[in-house]
Design an enzyme around this catalytic site. Structure first.
Site, mmCIF file in Angstrom:
data_model
loop_
_atom_site.group_PDB
_atom_site.id
_atom_site.type_symbol
_atom_site.label_atom_id
_atom_site.label_comp_id
_atom_site.label_asym_id
_atom_site.label_seq_id
_atom_site.Cartn_x
_atom_site.Cartn_y
_atom_site.Cartn_z
ATOM 1 N N ASP A 37 21.082 -33.932 43.211
ATOM 2 C CA ASP A 37 19.848 -33.521 42.541
ATOM 3 C C ASP A 37 18.852 -33.089 43.598
ATOM 4 N N ARG A 42 14.308 -39.273 42.652
ATOM 5 C CA ARG A 42 15.250 -39.731 41.625
ATOM 6 C C ARG A 42 16.547 -40.229 42.270
ATOM 7 N N VAL A 93 21.645 -29.782 34.358
ATOM 8 C CA VAL A 93 20.214 -29.698 34.674
ATOM 9 C C VAL A 93 19.403 -29.507 33.398
ATOM 10 N N ASN A 94 18.095 -29.642 33.533
ATOM 11 C CA ASN A 94 17.202 -29.533 32.382
ATOM 12 C C ASN A 94 17.127 -28.092 31.867
ATOM 13 N N GLU A 171 27.159 -32.276 25.675
ATOM 14 C CA GLU A 171 27.085 -33.731 25.602
ATOM 15 C C GLU A 171 26.388 -34.152 24.305
ATOM 16 N N LYS A 226 26.826 -27.389 19.676
ATOM 17 C CA LYS A 226 25.868 -28.373 20.209
ATOM 18 C C LYS A 226 24.485 -28.167 19.587
ATOM 19 N N LEU A 227 24.018 -26.911 19.569
ATOM 20 C CA LEU A 227 22.705 -26.632 18.976
ATOM 21 C C LEU A 227 22.726 -26.992 17.492
ATOM 22 N N ASN A 230 22.479 -30.843 16.755
ATOM 23 C CA ASN A 230 21.112 -31.355 16.860
ATOM 24 C C ASN A 230 20.237 -30.845 15.712
ATOM 25 N N CYS A 282 15.178 -33.237 23.053
ATOM 26 C CA CYS A 282 16.092 -32.160 22.652
ATOM 27 C C CYS A 282 15.940 -31.583 21.253
ATOM 28 N N PHE A 344 10.116 -42.707 22.444
ATOM 29 C CA PHE A 344 10.406 -41.922 21.235
ATOM 30 C C PHE A 344 11.350 -42.628 20.279
HETATM 31 P P1 NAD Z 1 16.657 -34.448 33.002
HETATM 32 O O1 NAD Z 1 15.401 -33.688 33.152
HETATM 33 O O2 NAD Z 1 16.619 -35.933 32.802
HETATM 34 O O3 NAD Z 1 17.597 -34.201 34.290
HETATM 35 C C1 NAD Z 1 17.848 -32.953 34.831
HETATM 36 C C2 NAD Z 1 17.920 -33.095 36.356
HETATM 37 O O4 NAD Z 1 18.359 -31.851 36.915
HETATM 38 C C3 NAD Z 1 16.577 -33.409 37.017
HETATM 39 O O5 NAD Z 1 16.681 -34.622 37.740
HETATM 40 C C4 NAD Z 1 16.328 -32.208 37.947
HETATM 41 O O6 NAD Z 1 15.691 -32.558 39.162
HETATM 42 C C5 NAD Z 1 17.725 -31.703 38.187
HETATM 43 N N1 NAD Z 1 17.774 -30.302 38.619
HETATM 44 C C6 NAD Z 1 17.149 -29.227 38.071
HETATM 45 N N2 NAD Z 1 17.469 -28.101 38.727
HETATM 46 C C7 NAD Z 1 18.314 -28.466 39.727
HETATM 47 C C8 NAD Z 1 18.992 -27.739 40.734
HETATM 48 N N3 NAD Z 1 18.890 -26.410 40.833
HETATM 49 N N4 NAD Z 1 19.762 -28.422 41.608
HETATM 50 C C9 NAD Z 1 19.890 -29.766 41.511
HETATM 51 N N5 NAD Z 1 19.277 -30.504 40.565
HETATM 52 C C10 NAD Z 1 18.510 -29.869 39.671
HETATM 53 O O7 NAD Z 1 17.458 -33.749 31.822
HETATM 54 P P2 NAD Z 1 18.526 -34.433 30.840
HETATM 55 O O8 NAD Z 1 17.829 -35.195 29.766
HETATM 56 O O9 NAD Z 1 19.575 -35.088 31.658
HETATM 57 O O10 NAD Z 1 19.130 -33.139 30.132
HETATM 58 C C11 NAD Z 1 19.985 -32.257 30.839
HETATM 59 C C12 NAD Z 1 20.626 -31.327 29.831
HETATM 60 O O11 NAD Z 1 21.431 -32.086 28.911
HETATM 61 C C13 NAD Z 1 19.637 -30.555 28.956
HETATM 62 O O12 NAD Z 1 20.179 -29.279 28.703
HETATM 63 C C14 NAD Z 1 19.597 -31.349 27.663
HETATM 64 O O13 NAD Z 1 19.283 -30.532 26.546
HETATM 65 C C15 NAD Z 1 21.028 -31.848 27.557
HETATM 66 N N6 NAD Z 1 21.203 -33.100 26.809
HETATM 67 C C16 NAD Z 1 20.321 -34.128 26.972
HETATM 68 C C17 NAD Z 1 20.533 -35.335 26.281
HETATM 69 C C18 NAD Z 1 19.593 -36.500 26.432
HETATM 70 O O14 NAD Z 1 19.781 -37.488 25.724
HETATM 71 N N7 NAD Z 1 18.600 -36.465 27.299
HETATM 72 C C19 NAD Z 1 21.672 -35.487 25.475
HETATM 73 C C20 NAD Z 1 22.554 -34.412 25.358
HETATM 74 C C21 NAD Z 1 22.324 -33.218 26.041
HETATM 75 C C1 UGA Z 2 19.843 -36.815 19.965
HETATM 76 C C2 UGA Z 2 21.222 -36.778 19.276
HETATM 77 O O1 UGA Z 2 21.345 -37.928 18.432
HETATM 78 C C3 UGA Z 2 22.348 -36.760 20.307
HETATM 79 O O2 UGA Z 2 23.605 -36.621 19.644
HETATM 80 C C4 UGA Z 2 22.149 -35.588 21.259
HETATM 81 O O3 UGA Z 2 23.141 -35.578 22.260
HETATM 82 C C5 UGA Z 2 20.785 -35.694 21.916
HETATM 83 O O4 UGA Z 2 19.757 -35.725 20.881
HETATM 84 C C6 UGA Z 2 20.438 -34.531 22.788
HETATM 85 O O5 UGA Z 2 21.033 -33.487 22.670
HETATM 86 O O6 UGA Z 2 19.517 -34.740 23.546
HETATM 87 P P1 UGA Z 2 18.359 -38.694 21.062
HETATM 88 O O7 UGA Z 2 17.302 -37.645 21.085
HETATM 89 O O8 UGA Z 2 18.618 -39.474 22.291
HETATM 90 O O9 UGA Z 2 19.763 -38.043 20.664
HETATM 91 O O10 UGA Z 2 18.016 -39.749 19.937
HETATM 92 P P2 UGA Z 2 18.277 -39.899 18.368
HETATM 93 O O11 UGA Z 2 18.831 -41.230 18.111
HETATM 94 O O12 UGA Z 2 18.988 -38.753 17.795
HETATM 95 O O13 UGA Z 2 16.787 -39.898 17.816
HETATM 96 C C7 UGA Z 2 15.961 -38.744 17.889
HETATM 97 C C8 UGA Z 2 14.665 -39.017 17.152
HETATM 98 O O14 UGA Z 2 14.889 -39.129 15.749
HETATM 99 C C9 UGA Z 2 13.976 -40.328 17.565
HETATM 100 O O15 UGA Z 2 12.598 -40.133 17.639
HETATM 101 C C10 UGA Z 2 14.336 -41.277 16.432
HETATM 102 O O16 UGA Z 2 13.407 -42.315 16.270
HETATM 103 C C11 UGA Z 2 14.328 -40.334 15.251
HETATM 104 N N1 UGA Z 2 15.152 -40.820 14.116
HETATM 105 C C12 UGA Z 2 16.498 -40.970 14.256
HETATM 106 C C13 UGA Z 2 14.523 -41.114 12.912
HETATM 107 O O17 UGA Z 2 13.288 -40.981 12.763
HETATM 108 N N2 UGA Z 2 15.300 -41.543 11.874
HETATM 109 C C14 UGA Z 2 16.649 -41.698 11.967
HETATM 110 O O18 UGA Z 2 17.287 -42.084 10.968
HETATM 111 C C15 UGA Z 2 17.265 -41.404 13.201
#
Ligand code: NAD
Ligand code: UGA
Length: 481
Positions: A37, A42, A93-94, A171, A226-227, A230, A282, A344
């Site tokens: 990273d 971090r 990455v984000n 994911e 994936k989209l 969600n 997300c 959240f």
């Molecule tokens: P995050 O912001 O927690 O982590 C992303 C990391 O990538 C950061 O630490 C950042 O410094 C690093 N980064 C950015 N550019 C970089 C580069 N060029 N080289 C090296 N490191 C770099 O993000 P996240 O929550 O882990 O989400 C990552 C992706 O996964 C997003 O597309 C998100 O939509 C998806 N996703 C997130 C969740 C979730 O629960 N948070 C679940 C499923 C999918």
């Molecule tokens: C969500 C999806 O559940 C994951 O499958 C996905 O990978 C992820 O987004 C992502 O792409 O980032 P997450 O955002 O971690 O996961 O949490 P959830 O449990 O889905 O909750 C999302 C929001 O909905 C929270 O604010 C939660 O409180 C709310 N929620 C959830 C409700 O208000 N009611 C419900 O019945 C369930």
């Protein structure tokens, strides 16, 4: 040609990269996993000796880190070295919503994905499988491919130019249950063209995921699925929250309605909890991305349909803050309101897009005095989220002014403090400890008349018996009529 993967590099050590790679390392001890990273702070936290200081709180995560870190799991900021030695590279990455330029407010900002692809193009050696782990707009794999192919042709003069396959492997983990979701996923999705590359990734998951749960699709279906997942999940929450508002107006109870519809196996019982609106990094960004894509392809009605899910959520958050003001006789100026929960959802320290942020901002705008508690979110994070612009240390070190209205807020380390002289307490996150509050005892600490607003249905109504508390809970029309 079959590919045997023994070295993985993951770019991005965030909420997805960290836990995902930890589980791969734990399940596949023959693979060396390097998570890199650009954020050194971090990385240092991932390497902390004290496992309570890991940058992400997830139940079960620190136990895996303890087992694997330094064995076959490494966190560093050395991109070049780890990219060049990897057989497979995950881009994790984000991908936030763009804030400027074409598509601002809707399209995903792919600058971090592009930067990662450029690093891979520059440093990869031999044949490398590049895996999209980030959530990406449909057809992003093309962008990545073009960047990698450009690197291939520019190095074609060398004897062994780097070659690439690109896969999509979105994911689906949810925060708070990330480790369980990774260890026992409902499905793993792999999209791609080259069967050998698909099977190289398949064979990693096969170490712990039954083959029938590993789905193979074309790359665009994988990105779009994936989209869509969600969007469907968020749509259920907006649907139940819209019905909750109707319940309050009609005398129905949203919990009873949810139980009744959820018993229909075609609807199912999950994701029907009415709350303060969906948050998290997300749902909103991914739906807005879908809206952007639909508009881009000329599908205006499709775009409008999905945009409605986000609009309902924003309206619903506002509805809660307006309702609190209205119950407190139309003004909260100078009134003390305790806030229980800022993340959240429960079991995470993540506050991204938390409904608590917009509800607290609304109440501060109205001049309220907020007393905020959360078992996992620290004071610094709340300062960032509430756009703190001033510390007022003349009266009390921990009093913070808000730059929008005249409201102020303080941070409470204990639940009990939140109730002291409070006119109202608002539950915004379903932390387990909030369901064990001794309501008889805390009610004596509040100013009368006092209100409890339960936006998460954590409270047991019977526990309020014998107290003089006024009570509102989300979607419960039986309390109102
Ligand atoms: P995050 O912001 O927690 O982590 C992303 C990391 O990538 C950061 O630490 C950042 O410094 C690093 N980064 C950015 N550019 C970089 C580069 N060029 N080289 C090296 N490191 C770099 O993000 P996240 O929550 O882990 O989400 C990552 C992706 O996964 C997003 O597309 C998100 O939509 C998806 N996703 C997130 C969740 C979730 O629960 N948070 C679940 C499923 C999918
Ligand atoms: C969500 C999806 O559940 C994951 O499958 C996905 O990978 C992820 O987004 C992502 O792409 O980032 P997450 O955002 O971690 O996961 O949490 P959830 O449990 O889905 O909750 C999302 C929001 O909905 C929270 O604010 C939660 O409180 C709310 N929620 C959830 C409700 O208000 N009611 C419900 O019945 C369930």
């Amino acid at each position: 040609m079959t590919f045997k993967i023994t070295k993985i590099c993951c770019i991005g050590a965030g909420y997805v990269g960290g836990p995902t790679m930890s589980v791969i390392a734990d399940k596949c001890n023959y693979i060396q996993v390097n998570v890199v990273d650009v954020n050194l702070k971090r990385i240092n936290l991932w390497n902390s000796n004290n496992l309570d200081n890991l940058p992400i709180y997830e139940p079960g995560l620190k136990e895996i880190i303890k087992r694997r870190r330094g064995e076959n799991l490494f966190f560093s900021s050395e991109l070049e070295k780890n990219i060049s030695s990897a057989d497979m590279i995950f881009i994790s990455v984000n991908t936030p919503t763009k804030v400027r330029g074409e598509g601002a407010g809707k399209a995903s900002d792919l600058k971090w994905v592009e930067a990662s692809a450029r690093k891979v193009a520059e440093f990869a050696r031999g044949h490398t499988i590049v895996v999209e782990k980030s959530t990406l707009p449909v057809r992003t794999a093309n962008v990545i491919k073009q960047i990698l192919e450009a690197a291939q042709s520019s190095s074609s003069s060398s004897k062994h130019p780097a070659t690439f396959d690109v896969l999509s492997n979105p994911e689906f983990l949810a925060e708070g249950s990330a480790i369980k979701d990774l260890e026992q996923p409902d499905r793993v999705l792999i999209g791609g063209e080259n069967k050998n590359a698909i099977f190289a990734l398949n064979d990693i998951y096969k170490n712990w995921v039954p083959q029938e749960k590993i789905l193979h699709t074309n790359i665009w279906s994988s990105e779009l699925a994936k989209l869509t997942a969600n969007a469907f999940l968020a749509q259920r929450i907006s649907s139940i929250n819209s019905i909750g508002a109707l319940c309050e107006a009609t005398g129905a109870d949203v919990r009873e309605v949810a139980r009744a519809i959820g018993s229909d196996s075609r609807i199912g019982s999950k994701f029907l909890d009415s709350g303060p609106g969906f948050g998290g990094s997300c749902f909103k960004k991914d739906i807005l991305n879908l809206v952007y894509l639909s508009n881009h392809f000329g599908l205006k009605e499709v775009a409008r349909f999905w945009e409605g899910v986000v609009e309902l959520n924003t309206w619903h958050q506002k509805r809660i803050s307006r309702l609190v003001v209205s119950k407190l006789y139309g003004t909260v100026r100078g009134k003390k309101i305790g806030i229980l929960g800022f993340s959240f959802k429960a079991n995470t320290n993540d506050t991204r897009e938390s409904s608590a942020i917009s509800i607290c901002k609304d109440l501060l705008e109205e001049g309220a005095f907020l007393n905020i508690h959360d078992p996992r979110v620290d004071l610094n994070q709340i300062e960032i989220d509430l756009n703190l612009n001033e510390h007022n240390s003349s009266n009390n070190d921990s009093v913070h002014n808000h730059n929008l209205g005249e409201g102020v807020w303080i941070y409470s380390k204990t639940i009990e403090e939140v109730f002291k002289s409070a006119d109202a307490v608002l539950i915004l996150t379903e932390w387990q400890e909030y369901s064990f509050i001794d309501w008889k005892s805390v009610s004596t600490k509040m100013r009368k008349p006092s209100w409890i607003f339960d936006a998460r249905s954590v409270l047991n109504l019977a526990d309020l018996k014998g107290t003089d508390l006024n009570f509102w809970r989300i979607g419960d029309g039986s309390l109102i009529n």
